[in-house]
Design an enzyme around this catalytic site. Structure first.
Site, PDB file in Angstrom:
ATOM      1  N   ASP A 189       0.856  -1.185   0.000  1.00 24.66           N
ATOM      2  CA  ASP A 189       0.000   0.000   0.000  1.00 24.66           C
ATOM      3  C   ASP A 189       0.890   1.233   0.000  1.00 24.66           C
ATOM      4  O   ASP A 189       2.128   1.091  -0.017  1.00 24.66           O
ATOM      5  CB  ASP A 189      -0.966  -0.014   1.206  1.00 24.66           C
ATOM      6  CG  ASP A 189      -2.312   0.591   0.835  1.00 24.66           C
ATOM      7  OD1 ASP A 189      -2.335   1.763   0.415  1.00 24.66           O
ATOM      8  OD2 ASP A 189      -3.338  -0.105   0.947  1.00 24.66           O
ATOM      9  N   HIS A 261      -2.815   3.396  -4.711  1.00 24.15           N
ATOM     10  CA  HIS A 261      -2.187   2.976  -3.444  1.00 24.15           C
ATOM     11  C   HIS A 261      -0.753   2.502  -3.673  1.00 24.15           C
ATOM     12  O   HIS A 261      -0.343   1.457  -3.165  1.00 24.15           O
ATOM     13  CB  HIS A 261      -3.019   1.881  -2.774  1.00 24.15           C
ATOM     14  CG  HIS A 261      -4.291   2.401  -2.158  1.00 24.15           C
ATOM     15  ND1 HIS A 261      -4.295   3.267  -1.086  1.00 24.15           N
ATOM     16  CD2 HIS A 261      -5.602   2.194  -2.468  1.00 24.15           C
ATOM     17  CE1 HIS A 261      -5.549   3.561  -0.753  1.00 24.15           C
ATOM     18  NE2 HIS A 261      -6.367   2.928  -1.584  1.00 24.15           N
ATOM     19  N   ASP A 324      -8.670  -0.561  -6.162  1.00 20.45           N
ATOM     20  CA  ASP A 324      -9.551   0.422  -5.537  1.00 20.45           C
ATOM     21  C   ASP A 324      -8.909   1.803  -5.501  1.00 20.45           C
ATOM     22  O   ASP A 324      -7.687   1.940  -5.584  1.00 20.45           O
ATOM     23  CB  ASP A 324      -9.885  -0.001  -4.095  1.00 20.45           C
ATOM     24  CG  ASP A 324      -8.628  -0.128  -3.240  1.00 20.45           C
ATOM     25  OD1 ASP A 324      -7.618  -0.640  -3.755  1.00 20.45           O
ATOM     26  OD2 ASP A 324      -8.647   0.297  -2.069  1.00 20.45           O
ATOM     27  N   GLU A 325      -9.751   2.802  -5.355  1.00 23.43           N
ATOM     28  CA  GLU A 325      -9.346   4.166  -5.019  1.00 23.43           C
ATOM     29  C   GLU A 325      -8.149   4.659  -5.843  1.00 23.43           C
ATOM     30  O   GLU A 325      -7.143   5.071  -5.291  1.00 23.43           O
ATOM     31  CB  GLU A 325      -9.031   4.244  -3.513  1.00 23.43           C
ATOM     32  CG  GLU A 325     -10.252   3.930  -2.668  1.00 23.43           C
ATOM     33  CD  GLU A 325      -9.977   3.999  -1.161  1.00 23.43           C
ATOM     34  OE1 GLU A 325     -10.839   4.499  -0.434  1.00 23.43           O
ATOM     35  OE2 GLU A 325      -8.912   3.526  -0.714  1.00 23.43           O
ATOM     36  N   TRP A 467      -8.283  -3.292   8.430  1.00 22.92           N
ATOM     37  CA  TRP A 467      -7.338  -2.262   7.966  1.00 22.92           C
ATOM     38  C   TRP A 467      -6.666  -1.681   9.190  1.00 22.92           C
ATOM     39  O   TRP A 467      -7.318  -1.506  10.232  1.00 22.92           O
ATOM     40  CB  TRP A 467      -8.083  -1.175   7.189  1.00 22.92           C
ATOM     41  CG  TRP A 467      -8.803  -1.704   5.995  1.00 22.92           C
ATOM     42  CD1 TRP A 467     -10.131  -1.979   5.896  1.00 22.92           C
ATOM     43  CD2 TRP A 467      -8.227  -2.043   4.725  1.00 22.92           C
ATOM     44  NE1 TRP A 467     -10.417  -2.468   4.635  1.00 22.92           N
ATOM     45  CE2 TRP A 467      -9.262  -2.513   3.898  1.00 22.92           C
ATOM     46  CE3 TRP A 467      -6.920  -1.995   4.203  1.00 22.92           C
ATOM     47  CZ2 TRP A 467      -9.061  -2.938   2.590  1.00 22.92           C
ATOM     48  CZ3 TRP A 467      -6.713  -2.413   2.896  1.00 22.92           C
ATOM     49  CH2 TRP A 467      -7.769  -2.877   2.102  1.00 22.92           C
TER      50      TRP A 467
HETATM   51  C1  ACM Z   1     -10.833  -0.379   0.525  1.00 29.28           C
HETATM   52  O1  ACM Z   1     -11.288  -0.379   1.680  1.00 29.28           O
HETATM   53  N1  ACM Z   1     -10.236   0.700   0.037  1.00 29.28           N
HETATM   54  C2  ACM Z   1     -10.947  -1.529  -0.330  1.00 29.28           C
END
Ligand code: ACM
Ligand code: ZN
Length: 528
Positions: A189, A261, A324-325, A467
């Site tokens: 990340d 990320h 993602d993101e 997370w």
């Molecule tokens: C995420 O929680 N960004 C997959």
């Protein structure tokens, strides 16, 4: 003969009182249970008798006996028949995967699985039946059991904070205890790259470190701790963890984030960005504008080199590619990205993201693996063989299932176990936000109502995500993950629409005696 008489007694017990057995302290609760008031008593002369192929399950049980009771029991491969005081582990083919039948009677214990995983789950149930300390009696039971979903997952973010090999193994132990079978290992990340890739040593030299870490949540006056932070897993350590998980019938799904990320990668390889320049491994949390350039072929060459090693290290079918993101601003203003869009006939940056993921998918498919990604990979068109992890609610999962793609449900509510579990947040450790109490996790149904029966078959199961932006220690991981993981485990294994929260809590209270003995820092507020 004895076995037949015993079975008749059990059937009688089931028929006179179906609730008779409801107070066995098992989580997840098995599908069929019957008990009697007799007991099997174990001692140092108890032997494990196992059929060919069950060596690992036998040695697991043996180790647990040693650890829990200080008893070194023998294990023998099935040859000469032992007449009593034995635990028999064996398989018998059945069309249902991971199924087991556990019989405890005064003479012996029988664990028959439809496969080795089934035997392992029978062993877990047996261990939950054995009170820890000096108690040597196990209540006579007859249990038949099998899982409701094939993906019973837990995730752990080892990038934002790093956890040691032993801590990761403990996490895997908790999964095993509750019959979970997928460990989603978030390895890369913005804040740190945690997997050794021999071809790219800068990933461990530079990307695995950040110079400091934000204190608390981002604010107008960000403060940092000034302490360098880092760590990574060597390939030998990764193989060790994969083997450890596999011995517990848990598949490890590694996550290598792309194209967003990726600040830690850019810190080592700034030329993989759209603009070039100087980058640092991120020291605070959130979403960063600088991402991997989708117009630069050397980015794909790099990712292929990474995947060559990742695919060799992880024997499972799935590789998680993140997805993602990923902000699109840099791509929008990058001549290389715009040229790629033109040459590939892509109408916008969402299609460029889809191009990125599909190109990686092709490479991974050629290696005999499949990709899974966060639900953003639906945007701009889903890669042909991709599975989807639905995290921004359930809509992505619904959409993917309708498109006949496999889905793992992990909506923020209630599957993000980094969210608060109680409303009085002043009494809880700082968390990212949200509110996912134990009841809500327990009430979750991974199959959305709007799916037809046909499309519902594409729901593999669900997963709890941990997370770790605000979870710096493994003690706190335990606090956030447990007992919510146990609630999700019962959803996914037992999958009983009539499940009863009060019964779950009652059983959990007894179960946590085992966690107490193991010194697990679970959240015990549910006991109040
Ligand atoms: C995420 O929680 N960004 C997959
Ligand atoms: Zn670019």
């Amino acid at each position: 003969m004895g076995r037949i008489v015993f079975s008749i007694i059990f059937l009688f017990l089931i028929s006179i009182n179906p609730l008779f057995s409801q107070n066995l302290p098992l989580v997840p609760y098995p599908r069929k249970v019957a008990t009697s008031d007799k007991y099997f008593e174990f001692n140092k002369n108890t032997v494990i008798v196992f059929s060919k192929g069950m060596e690992k399950e036998a040695s697991y049980l043996k180790e647990e006996f040693k650890f829990r009771f200080g008893i070194e029991i023998k294990s023998l491969e099935e040859t000469a028949r032992v007449k009593s005081n034995f635990i028999h582990l064996y398989t018998k083919a059945d069309s249902v995967q991971s199924k087991y039948r556990l019989e405890v009677n005064p003479q012996y214990i029988d664990i028959c699985g439809s496969d080795a995983a089934g035997v392992f789950y029978g062993v877990q149930t047996l261990l939950q039946l054995i009170p820890f300390d000096k108690e040597t009696k196990i209540q006579s039971v007859e249990i038949e059991d099998y899982p409701g979903f094939s993906w019973r997952g837990m995730h752990l973010d080892c990038s934002r904070h790093f956890f040691t090999v032993n801590e990761v193994k403990r996490y895997i132990d908790y999964l095993a205890m509750y019959k979970m079978n997928v460990f989603h290992w978030h390895l890369t990340d913005d804040q740190g790259w945690r997997i050794e890739i021999k071809k790219y040593p800068l990933l461990t030299k530079i990307s695995s470190y950040r110079k400091e870490t934000l204190i608390g949540r981002p604010s107008a006056k960000d403060e940092y701790d000034g302490k360098p932070y880092g760590g990574f897993y060597t390939q030998e350590q990764i193989k060790d963890i994969v083997r450890y998980a596999s011995d517990r019938h848990i598949t490890v799904v590694p996550e290598i984030e792309m194209p967003g990320h990726s600040m830690a990668v850019l810190a080592a390889y700034p030329n993989f960005s759209c603009k070039g320049g100087k980058f640092e491994t991120a020291t605070s949390w959130g979403v960063f504008e600088d991402v991997l350039c989708a117009g630069n072929d050397s980015v794909f060459k790099f990712l292929e080199g990474v995947m060559d090693e990742v695919c060799d290290l992880f024997p499972g079918k799935y590789i998680h590619i993140g997805g993602d993101e990923c902000p699109k601003d840099r791509w929008h203003n990058c001549s290389k990205c715009q040229a790629r869009m033109k040459s590939e006939g892509l109408k916008d940056e969402h299609e460029l993201q889809s191009y990125f993921i599909q190109r990686i998918e092709k490479y991974i498919n050629k290696k005999g693996k499949q990709i899974i990604g966060w639900d953003e990979i639906l945007e701009g068109g889903l890669a042909p063989n991709a599975a989807v992890m639905s995290w921004r609610g359930e809509q992505g999962g619904v959409e993917a299932a309708k498109q006949k793609h496999f889905v793992v449900m992990t909506p923020g509510h209630p599957c993000y176990l980094d969210h608060y579990q109680y409303k009085d947040v002043e009494n809880e450790p700082l968390a990212i936000g949200g509110y996912n109490p134990l009841e809500d996790v327990y009430a979750y149904n991974p199959v959305p109502k709007e799916l037809s029966q046909e499309d519902a078959k594409y729901i593999y199961g669900a997963q709890g995500n941990v997370w770790t932006e605000y979870i710096p220690t493994f003690k706190q991981v335990e606090y956030m993950a447990l007992p919510r993981m146990a609630a999700l485990a019962e959803v996914l294994w037992t999958y009983d629409p009539n499940r009863d929260y009060a019964s779950f809590i009652q059983r959990l209270k007894i179960q946590t005696q085992i966690l107490d003995k193991l010194g697990v820092n679970y959240c015990n507020r549910f006991k109040n």
